[in-house]
Design a protein around this motif. Structure first.
Motif, PDB file in Angstrom:
ATOM      1  N   ILE A 113      20.291  17.615   5.628  1.00 19.20           N
ATOM      2  CA  ILE A 113      19.523  18.532   6.478  1.00 19.20           C
ATOM      3  C   ILE A 113      18.039  18.193   6.408  1.00 19.20           C
ATOM      4  CG2 ILE A 113      18.842  20.936   6.820  1.00 19.20           C
ATOM      5  CD1 ILE A 113      21.655  21.710   5.805  1.00 19.20           C
ATOM      6  N   THR A 114      17.561  17.864   5.210  1.00 19.33           N
ATOM      7  CA  THR A 114      16.164  17.474   5.049  1.00 19.33           C
ATOM      8  C   THR A 114      15.839  16.251   5.900  1.00 19.33           C
ATOM      9  OG1 THR A 114      16.044  18.353   2.797  1.00 19.33           O
ATOM     10  CG2 THR A 114      14.441  16.668   3.391  1.00 19.33           C
TER      11      THR A 114
ATOM     12  N   ALA B 282      17.136  28.314  -2.042  1.00 17.11           N
ATOM     13  CA  ALA B 282      18.324  29.090  -1.681  1.00 17.11           C
ATOM     14  C   ALA B 282      19.529  28.661  -2.501  1.00 17.11           C
ATOM     15  CB  ALA B 282      18.612  28.923  -0.185  1.00 17.11           C
ATOM     16  N   ALA B 283      19.640  27.363  -2.786  1.00 14.12           N
ATOM     17  CA  ALA B 283      20.777  26.864  -3.545  1.00 14.12           C
ATOM     18  C   ALA B 283      20.807  27.391  -4.965  1.00 14.12           C
ATOM     19  CB  ALA B 283      20.753  25.338  -3.560  1.00 14.12           C
ATOM     20  N   HIS B 284      19.628  27.717  -5.523  1.00 10.55           N
ATOM     21  CA  HIS B 284      19.548  28.183  -6.907  1.00 10.55           C
ATOM     22  C   HIS B 284      19.521  29.707  -7.013  1.00 10.55           C
ATOM     23  CE1 HIS B 284      19.232  24.494  -9.256  1.00 10.55           C
ATOM     24  NE2 HIS B 284      18.659  23.968  -8.176  1.00 10.55           N
ATOM     25  N   GLU B 285      19.707  30.407  -5.915  1.00  8.04           N
ATOM     26  CA  GLU B 285      19.815  31.852  -5.977  1.00  8.04           C
ATOM     27  C   GLU B 285      21.048  32.235  -6.782  1.00  8.04           C
ATOM     28  OE1 GLU B 285      18.121  34.418  -4.903  1.00  8.04           O
ATOM     29  OE2 GLU B 285      16.540  33.466  -3.728  1.00  8.04           O
ATOM     30  N   ASP B 286      20.882  33.121  -7.739  1.00  8.06           N
ATOM     31  CA  ASP B 286      22.024  33.608  -8.492  1.00  8.06           C
ATOM     32  C   ASP B 286      22.828  34.571  -7.624  1.00  8.06           C
ATOM     33  OD1 ASP B 286      22.463  35.146 -11.778  1.00  8.06           O
ATOM     34  OD2 ASP B 286      23.746  33.874 -10.544  1.00  8.06           O
ATOM     35  N   ALA B 287      24.021  34.849  -8.006  1.00 10.53           N
ATOM     36  CA  ALA B 287      24.886  35.725  -7.228  1.00 10.53           C
ATOM     37  C   ALA B 287      24.288  37.110  -7.066  1.00 10.53           C
ATOM     38  CB  ALA B 287      26.251  35.839  -7.880  1.00 10.53           C
TER      39      ALA B 287
ATOM     40  N   ARG C 281      24.898  32.188  -1.076  1.00 10.11           N
ATOM     41  CA  ARG C 281      25.546  31.190  -0.233  1.00 10.11           C
ATOM     42  C   ARG C 281      25.166  31.399   1.223  1.00 10.11           C
ATOM     43  NH1 ARG C 281      31.927  31.070  -0.106  1.00 10.11           N
ATOM     44  NH2 ARG C 281      31.667  30.132  -2.160  1.00 10.11           N
ATOM     45  N   ARG C 282      25.167  32.656   1.651  1.00 15.07           N
ATOM     46  CA  ARG C 282      24.807  32.938   3.033  1.00 15.07           C
ATOM     47  C   ARG C 282      23.368  32.530   3.313  1.00 15.07           C
ATOM     48  NH1 ARG C 282      28.050  37.501   2.121  1.00 15.07           N
ATOM     49  NH2 ARG C 282      26.247  38.807   1.646  1.00 15.07           N
ATOM     50  N   GLN C 283      22.487  32.784   2.335  1.00 15.32           N
ATOM     51  CA  GLN C 283      21.097  32.415   2.534  1.00 15.32           C
ATOM     52  C   GLN C 283      20.960  30.900   2.699  1.00 15.32           C
ATOM     53  OE1 GLN C 283      18.371  33.833  -0.440  1.00 15.32           O
ATOM     54  NE2 GLN C 283      16.660  32.584   0.314  1.00 15.32           N
ATOM     55  N   PHE C 284      21.700  30.150   1.888  1.00 13.62           N
ATOM     56  CA  PHE C 284      21.652  28.693   1.994  1.00 13.62           C
ATOM     57  C   PHE C 284      22.174  28.241   3.358  1.00 13.62           C
ATOM     58  CE2 PHE C 284      23.571  24.503   1.594  1.00 13.62           C
ATOM     59  CZ  PHE C 284      22.555  23.779   0.990  1.00 13.62           C
ATOM     60  N   LEU C 285      23.294  28.846   3.792  1.00 11.61           N
ATOM     61  CA  LEU C 285      23.879  28.451   5.073  1.00 11.61           C
ATOM     62  C   LEU C 285      22.967  28.817   6.237  1.00 11.61           C
ATOM     63  CD1 LEU C 285      27.612  29.418   4.487  1.00 11.61           C
ATOM     64  CD2 LEU C 285      26.600  27.130   4.473  1.00 11.61           C
ATOM     65  N   VAL C 286      22.342  30.000   6.171  1.00 14.34           N
ATOM     66  CA  VAL C 286      21.441  30.412   7.236  1.00 14.34           C
ATOM     67  C   VAL C 286      20.220  29.498   7.283  1.00 14.34           C
ATOM     68  CG1 VAL C 286      19.873  32.227   8.008  1.00 14.34           C
ATOM     69  CG2 VAL C 286      22.185  32.816   7.293  1.00 14.34           C
ATOM     70  N   THR C 287      19.642  29.243   6.103  1.00 19.60           N
ATOM     71  CA  THR C 287      18.480  28.355   6.037  1.00 19.60           C
ATOM     72  C   THR C 287      18.832  26.974   6.586  1.00 19.60           C
ATOM     73  OG1 THR C 287      17.650  29.526   4.092  1.00 19.60           O
ATOM     74  CG2 THR C 287      16.743  27.333   4.519  1.00 19.60           C
TER      75      THR C 287
ATOM     76  N   ALA D  89      16.511  23.497  14.346  1.00 17.78           N
ATOM     77  CA  ALA D  89      15.133  23.068  14.572  1.00 17.78           C
ATOM     78  C   ALA D  89      15.050  21.556  14.690  1.00 17.78           C
ATOM     79  CB  ALA D  89      14.242  23.554  13.433  1.00 17.78           C
ATOM     80  N   ALA D  90      15.843  20.838  13.873  1.00 15.39           N
ATOM     81  CA  ALA D  90      15.845  19.378  13.939  1.00 15.39           C
ATOM     82  C   ALA D  90      16.356  18.894  15.290  1.00 15.39           C
ATOM     83  CB  ALA D  90      16.707  18.810  12.816  1.00 15.39           C
ATOM     84  N   GLY D  91      17.459  19.505  15.753  1.00 15.01           N
ATOM     85  CA  GLY D  91      18.012  19.117  17.043  1.00 15.01           C
ATOM     86  C   GLY D  91      17.061  19.395  18.186  1.00 15.01           C
ATOM     87  N   ALA D  92      16.438  20.578  18.163  1.00 16.25           N
ATOM     88  CA  ALA D  92      15.499  20.935  19.223  1.00 16.25           C
ATOM     89  C   ALA D  92      14.284  20.013  19.218  1.00 16.25           C
ATOM     90  CB  ALA D  92      15.058  22.388  19.057  1.00 16.25           C
TER      91      ALA D  92
END
Length: 569
Positions: free
Chosen positions: A28-29, A154-159, A218-224, A231-234
């Motif tokens: 994604i980066t 986001a990946a390091h957010e605890d549950a 997990r949702r935060q990571f997926l949304v981000t 944004a990359a595609g646009a």
């Protein structure tokens, strides 16, 4: 409790995000960096586009044998194959960067810095690079850094919504003994939600934010990630639209070609044998081969085009496209051939070209004694060295503006290119030409000369078998064996065919309008059942017969008899 094994739960050691999360972070980066880079390149010019710049540098650094392999393997899709290969390598590199980043963010930053530096170096290596061409890689790299930081966070957010940071402000390293464990003195837990009853000793004081829902990390990571991908595609799409603003198709369509003062000879009766599968005498502009170093086809507006003629001349000249249209124009049938063409290969074509006499332009400029080559430069920086003696010997060497009755196709050099009969394209057919420097062989070297190809490259006398094509079964009985032969500016005198190493049989030659084109031929074969090997050879009007000695294209053209295997039933 979250079911995601990559998210820690209270009271258990935190191992950090897994490899899959890291891979997606990196991909994604990279997508954002490339998309934003393309957007900026749409404003500054395609030279600085990271993929285009890296692709151009790759072409420059490719050894001739590898280049020939790419052309022979992928044909006209060689550039698509190159871009695909670059994207695959970038994806692998990006995945490694992402995995490193979710373990220790500074590692990811270092990897992204290398990623950006490659783009910068490639952009600056382009012959026409300017200061603005560094912006796509720089801005793209900055955008990628921001997205990587958000994804790692986001990946390091605890549950329960908390982020574990070590003493250096980094996410805990995976597999570190005791690292990331709740209450560990080496870990600072940054609260994201109120601490629930039963929180282990050593946890920080509650914060004022609402409690996180299990799985929210997990949702935060997926949304981000989803927002970043969109944004990359646009960005890439907008960048492409901006780049197409310079498309010159309308300007090309608006050009009215003047009538030539010398028309091409009328095609004699029988110039085309009209045999199914045999290459037509005239190659259409759409099917004419294209081999060049331009990853992105230059879009040169005729209103801004200029040609400078300088160096060893008495009077330096600069021509505009309008000036060119006012000059006497000549028309002629000329066959062009690429030096990378293998024996019996497809990189050759015949067309009707319109342009002004190159020798007359040089005489008007006052070419000086001792001049040996014309160092011709394309708008994209490509250079070719054309022998002065060849241009001045009376052949129709043209500064061409039209092909088969219409302005040059953009992919074939619009608005102007060189066409010099009798020389391989890499020393005679500079497309999108903007500069001619009259010089010596010792003073300058063209693009491919510095890469090991011959300085001067007259086209070799060759032939090709088109029918049968070697892939279909032939019926026993009378069947045509047909093809084309060429010896530009010498002319084809004869073509011979043999089967299974037997006696040579002279083929019937089609008529031709001059010595600068290829020539069709046909031999009627009484085919017998079984597997057979058919060979051909051509003899030019100087008496030279095509050699059987096999040689690859480097450094000055392939040799050998064209050979096909045929099954007759």
């Amino acid at each position: 409790m979250s079911s995601d094994p990559q998210l820690a739960t209270p009271g258990r050691p935190r191992t950090g995000p897994g490899v899959v999360t890291g891979v997606f972070t990196g991909l994604i980066t990279a997508a954002v960096a490339l998309g934003v880079g393309q957007l900026v390149a749409g404003l500054t010019g395609s030279v600085g586009s990271p993929v285009v710049a890296v692709g151009g540098a790759s072409i420059d650094l490719t050894p001739p044998p590898l280049k020939d392999f790419a052309i022979s393997t992928f044909g006209s899709n060689d550039k698509t194959a190159l871009v695909t290969g670059i994207l695959v390598l970038l994806a692998v590199f990006a995945a490694v960067i992402g995995v490193a980043a979710v373990r220790r963010f500074s590692y990811g930053v270092a990897g992204l810095a290398v990623f950006t530096a490659i783009g910068l170096a490639a952009a600056l290596s382009r012959p026409t690079a300017g200061a603005a061409d560094v912006l796509p890689s720089l801005v793209g790299g900055a955008a990628g850094l921001f997205v990587m930081w958000r994804l790692v966070q986001a990946a390091h957010e605890d549950a329960d919504g908390r982020v574990a940071l070590d003493e250096a402000g980094e996410p805990p390293a995976r597999g570190r003994s005791g690292a990331g464990e709740l209450g560990d003195p080496g870990t600072s837990w940054v609260p994201r939600s109120p601490v629930a009853p039963g929180t282990p000793p050593g946890d920080p004081l509650p914060a004022s934010r609402p409690a996180a829902v299990p799985g929210s990390a997990r949702r935060q990571f997926l949304v981000t990630g989803g927002v970043a991908v969109a944004a990359a595609g646009a960005s890439g799409l907008v960048g492409r639209i901006l780049a197409e603003r310079g498309n010159v198709s309308k300007a090309r369509a608006a050009i009215k070609l003047p009538a030539p003062v010398q028309r091409a000879p009328a095609l004699p009766s029988g110039a085309d044998l009209h045999i199914r599968g045999l290459s037509p005498f005239v190659t259409s502009s759409n099917s004419f081969y294209r081999v060049d170093t331009a990853l992105v086809v230059p879009q040169v507006a005729p209103s801004s085009w200029q040609l400078r003629i300088h160096g060893m001349v008495a009077h330096e000249m600069t021509l505009t496209f309008d000036d060119l249209l006012k000059l006497p124009l000549l028309e002629d049938w000329i066959t062009l051939c690429c030096v990378s063409n293998p024996v019996g290969g497809p990189y050759i074509g015949n067309a009707r070209w319109l342009g002004t006499s190159l020798s007359k332009l040089l005489r008007a400029a006052g070419i000086r004694a001792g001049a040996e080559q014309l160092l011709c430069t394309s708008v994209d920086g490509f250079t070719s060295g054309t022998p002065v003696q060849t241009v001045m010997d009376g052949r129709d060497a043209l500064l061409a503006i039209a092909m088969n009755g219409t302005p040059l196709p953009v992919a074939h050099g619009f608005p102007a290119r060189l066409v010099v009969p009798g020389l391989y394209g890499y020393v005679s057919a500079c497309k999108w030409i903007t500069d001619i420097k009259v010089t010596t062989w010792a003073g300058e070297a063209g693009y491919w000369i510095t890469r090991g190809w011959s300085q001067q490259a007259p086209i070799k006398t060759e032939s090709r078998i088109d029918v049968p094509n070697g892939s279909a079964t032939v019926r026993a009985g009378r069947t045509p064996v047909a093809g084309v032969a060429w010896a530009q500016h010498k002319g084809i005198e004869a073509v011979e065919v043999r089967v299974d190493g037997g006696a040579w049989h002279e083929a019937t030659l089609a008529a031709v309008p001059g010595v600068d084109t290829w020539r069709q031929w046909v031999w009627e074969w009484d085919a017998t059942r079984g597997n057979h090997v058919i060979e051909a050879r051509a003899t030019d009007k100087t008496g030279y017969t095509q050699t059987s000695a096999l040689a690859p294209p480097p450094p000055n053209g392939a040799t050998g008899y064209p050979t096909i295997n045929v099954t007759v039933q």
